[in-house]
Design a protein around this motif. Sequence first.
Motif, PDB file in Angstrom:
ATOM      1  N   TYR A 342       0.837  -1.208   0.000  1.00  0.00           N
ATOM      2  CA  TYR A 342       0.000   0.000   0.000  1.00  0.00           C
ATOM      3  C   TYR A 342       0.871   1.257   0.000  1.00  0.00           C
ATOM      4  CZ  TYR A 342      -3.490  -3.495   1.093  1.00  0.00           C
ATOM      5  OH  TYR A 342      -4.285  -4.604   1.027  1.00  0.00           O
ATOM      6  N   TYR A 345       2.231   1.792  -3.597  1.00  0.00           N
ATOM      7  CA  TYR A 345       1.281   2.123  -4.674  1.00  0.00           C
ATOM      8  C   TYR A 345       1.334   3.583  -5.159  1.00  0.00           C
ATOM      9  CZ  TYR A 345      -3.044   3.166  -7.084  1.00  0.00           C
ATOM     10  OH  TYR A 345      -3.949   3.633  -7.990  1.00  0.00           O
ATOM     11  N   CYS A 372      -0.338  -2.891  -8.221  1.00  0.00           N
ATOM     12  CA  CYS A 372      -1.686  -2.423  -8.576  1.00  0.00           C
ATOM     13  C   CYS A 372      -2.723  -3.507  -8.315  1.00  0.00           C
ATOM     14  CB  CYS A 372      -1.734  -2.015 -10.049  1.00  0.00           C
ATOM     15  SG  CYS A 372      -0.722  -0.566 -10.439  1.00  0.00           S
ATOM     16  N   GLN A 373      -2.355  -4.743  -8.586  1.00  0.00           N
ATOM     17  CA  GLN A 373      -3.272  -5.869  -8.359  1.00  0.00           C
ATOM     18  C   GLN A 373      -3.637  -5.985  -6.883  1.00  0.00           C
ATOM     19  OE1 GLN A 373      -2.565 -10.569  -8.324  1.00  0.00           O
ATOM     20  NE2 GLN A 373      -2.141  -9.686 -10.327  1.00  0.00           N
ATOM     21  N   ILE A 374      -2.621  -5.890  -6.023  1.00  0.00           N
ATOM     22  CA  ILE A 374      -2.854  -5.968  -4.577  1.00  0.00           C
ATOM     23  C   ILE A 374      -3.747  -4.823  -4.115  1.00  0.00           C
ATOM     24  CG2 ILE A 374      -1.736  -5.723  -2.315  1.00  0.00           C
ATOM     25  CD1 ILE A 374      -1.325  -8.449  -3.495  1.00  0.00           C
ATOM     26  N   ASN A 375      -3.575  -3.652  -4.734  1.00  0.00           N
ATOM     27  CA  ASN A 375      -4.365  -2.479  -4.359  1.00  0.00           C
ATOM     28  C   ASN A 375      -5.684  -2.397  -5.130  1.00  0.00           C
ATOM     29  OD1 ASN A 375      -2.744  -0.436  -2.471  1.00  0.00           O
ATOM     30  ND2 ASN A 375      -1.266  -1.447  -3.809  1.00  0.00           N
ATOM     31  N   LYS A 376      -6.003  -3.479  -5.873  1.00  0.00           N
ATOM     32  CA  LYS A 376      -7.275  -3.611  -6.597  1.00  0.00           C
ATOM     33  C   LYS A 376      -7.477  -2.487  -7.611  1.00  0.00           C
ATOM     34  CE  LYS A 376      -9.420  -6.105  -2.765  1.00  0.00           C
ATOM     35  NZ  LYS A 376     -10.516  -6.179  -1.775  1.00  0.00           N
ATOM     36  N   GLN A 377      -6.401  -2.169  -8.316  1.00  0.00           N
ATOM     37  CA  GLN A 377      -6.441  -1.146  -9.370  1.00  0.00           C
ATOM     38  C   GLN A 377      -6.233  -1.852 -10.707  1.00  0.00           C
ATOM     39  OE1 GLN A 377      -7.222   2.012  -8.687  1.00  0.00           O
ATOM     40  NE2 GLN A 377      -7.271   1.594  -6.486  1.00  0.00           N
ATOM     41  N   GLU A 378      -7.303  -2.439 -11.227  1.00  0.00           N
ATOM     42  CA  GLU A 378      -7.190  -3.301 -12.403  1.00  0.00           C
ATOM     43  C   GLU A 378      -6.755  -2.545 -13.654  1.00  0.00           C
ATOM     44  OE1 GLU A 378     -10.658  -5.634 -12.994  1.00  0.00           O
ATOM     45  OE2 GLU A 378     -10.524  -6.641 -11.052  1.00  0.00           O
ATOM     46  N   GLU A 381      -3.122  -1.875 -13.405  1.00  0.00           N
ATOM     47  CA  GLU A 381      -2.418  -3.155 -13.553  1.00  0.00           C
ATOM     48  C   GLU A 381      -2.265  -3.494 -15.035  1.00  0.00           C
ATOM     49  OE1 GLU A 381      -3.173  -7.914 -12.728  1.00  0.00           O
ATOM     50  OE2 GLU A 381      -4.538  -6.442 -11.852  1.00  0.00           O
ATOM     51  N   LYS A 405      -2.059 -14.799 -11.614  1.00  0.00           N
ATOM     52  CA  LYS A 405      -3.265 -14.064 -11.217  1.00  0.00           C
ATOM     53  C   LYS A 405      -4.504 -14.959 -11.351  1.00  0.00           C
ATOM     54  CE  LYS A 405      -5.993  -9.916 -12.104  1.00  0.00           C
ATOM     55  NZ  LYS A 405      -6.165  -8.703 -12.936  1.00  0.00           N
ATOM     56  N   GLN A 409      -7.149 -16.564  -8.460  1.00  0.00           N
ATOM     57  CA  GLN A 409      -8.603 -16.410  -8.554  1.00  0.00           C
ATOM     58  C   GLN A 409      -9.313 -17.751  -8.736  1.00  0.00           C
ATOM     59  OE1 GLN A 409      -8.718 -13.740 -11.916  1.00  0.00           O
ATOM     60  NE2 GLN A 409      -8.588 -11.913 -10.637  1.00  0.00           N
TER      61      GLN A 409
END
Length: 736
Positions: A342, A345, A372-378, A381, A405, A409
């Motif tokens: 975080y 980022y 970005c993936q960890i911070n949910k910024q697709e 990413e 990835k 999922q």
Amino acid sequence: MRIFTIVIIFFIYGSGEILSQNISYTKKYFKISKDSVIYKNKNKQESLLTLNLINDNLVKLNNRGAIYAIDKEYSKALHTLNECVKLGGLDTAYHNRGILQMEKNNFLLSIHDLVKSNQNTPENQYNIAFANYKIGKYTDSYKIFENISEDVKFGKTAFFGQILSLYKNNLFGKVSKMLDSLSLVNTSILKQEGMYAILAHANMMLKNIEKAKKYYKQNMSSFDKNFGTLQLLCEEGKIKQANKKLEYTQKKFTDCWENIYFKGLIAYKSGIFSMASFHWSKLVSIQNENPYIQNSIATTYFRTKEYDKAENYYEKAINILPNYVEAINGLAMTKFVQGNYYGAYPYTKKLINLDTTLSLDDGTYLTHAYICQINKQENEESIFIEKAIRKNPNSPLVDIFKGLKSYAQKDYSSAESYFIKGLAIDSTALAIHNYLGFARFFQAKYDLALSNFNKVLKVEPNNLYALNGKALTLMDKEEYKKSIKVFEYAQSIYPKNAELYNNSSLVFAYFSQTWQDNQKDSIQYYTNRAYQVLDSAKIYKINPLCYEINKGNIKVIEEKYQEAVNLYQTQNTQFGKNNEGIVYALQEAYLDAQNLFLEATKLDSNYAVPYWNKTIVSENSGIYNNIDDRKTANYLNRQDKRQKKFRKNKYHTTYLFNYDLPYLHYCKPSVNITCIPIDVKHTLKPYISYWIQEVEIDKKDLKKILEKQKNKIFEDNISKYVKNKKYNSKKCPIKF
């Protein structure tokens, strides 16, 4: 009556060349050179006395300040011009004070006054651009230089102002493009202005080594040529030759801080990071505002894993040069390797709009994609993944990254496809063979999974993850004896690994159920073995949830239902509720079973097994039948196809096994030092001109003033003759 115009001197700083031109202004201001006949025929005292004929106090103060400034009496000039500004000021007063501040190197104050002067002339714009350049506002200076680059008089100098501004702002690509195009038209200009040095240095920064070599052969200062060549040798890894060149520069340029910098660079290129840090730290007091030094020190601390110090120096570099790509990347990577995703980022995000082509490789781009993936910024990413592809279209890293990835999922089918593509380019990535093996394991592609695990074991016979995966795959194939053999081999190598003991307990539990009722000795033997290895797992700190659930399952095999329920109830989880429901179903307590299955689905709506068990209870009991439960179970189970399909009229007990793979995102974070831009010696200078407002004076009165000055009596009687801006010679008591 003839009108005479007072004029004031105009000269160019550091040059005898006259660079003035005829320009029309709203008000008339005049400037001439020191060689002017009028200047030679009038001394400073005469000029100051003439000003006393002016009634307008602001004009008088401005003109007097200009005269003082021309004669380099800066304190008097500043005091006089300050008075003029305080009383209301003139545009010329602001201009003159701005030029005066520039001569005193007070460039920030100079910008304020030159802007305030409201003179939108090429000369004034050039000086504003120059002052911005001197205080490090290179973006602003570039824009202003660009605006006057077409001017006949100032265009050439403004062009080089643009080049220097771009160079100082690290926009080396633009520098190279502009100068390359100029060299095609007129190479003599580059030689005269010393721009070959900048062109060579810019290509060095762009890592265009061959181009840089070519330009370093051109005419430039000894300083630029020697230090530029030294940098080339370091970049090419020619350490011995670099050391020889450094010995030469230390003798020739004895007081240059660049010698200390290159000592550090040679140590860094040799992998001696502590020595590099030692040399570069010496430069902090000398080059405290040099972001490249700060970044270099930070990078050595990153290499030695002194991350707190690395962060400190990266932050200093960014504070000095906010868009410094290597420092921003370095700070993001430093936070990343410490698990502070975080914190990393904001710096990752900042890189999106910067030119990172030369600084980052595909692995580093994927590291930013993972952040970005960890911070949910697709969206962001995806941008970094695309940057990685553009950087290296044939890189296996991108497909492997996407595969990881998808695997996370639980999209095992997509993960398998990506892993196959990545391995087609790089078949030696053992960790990915393990991931591909488990992706196939969860799709019940057991033979393919075994082929992946066996490939790993052929290279690394003791690979823990491949051994675990192979044993679990054999277990699912119901080849229990082979599975037990692999687990026992793995335990002999890793005698304290809790996962292996836990997983082997499942094999023994499953195997015990394959014996007939008349083979109770075998059943008891394998259930006892299951208890033994499960207890070993507990000793070696297996997850308590796994222990309680799996031990309860063994109790069910022994038909010790109450003990099983007690174990399931220690963990309020969907797995415990599901398995407890089976215990009640086996005892035909169907209503209680249904309620427990329902509780399990509430704890985890994506957990397929209790939905299936609800349908079996409905069929066996006739209490109620919900066809949607069967559909939900099959839908949720679409990825994990290990059970192939739910077996008719058979309850499904959940066993918890451990198949954790090593933490792997297949990112390859890297940090870089930057070639330090050689401080090019250039001739960019301001245009110095002090301006005076035009006043009209009767020629006869002016002659009287000059005559009386010669006789040393005019100064005491000058007030008798002052009347407005024009004077009546008939009333003058002195005859000429």
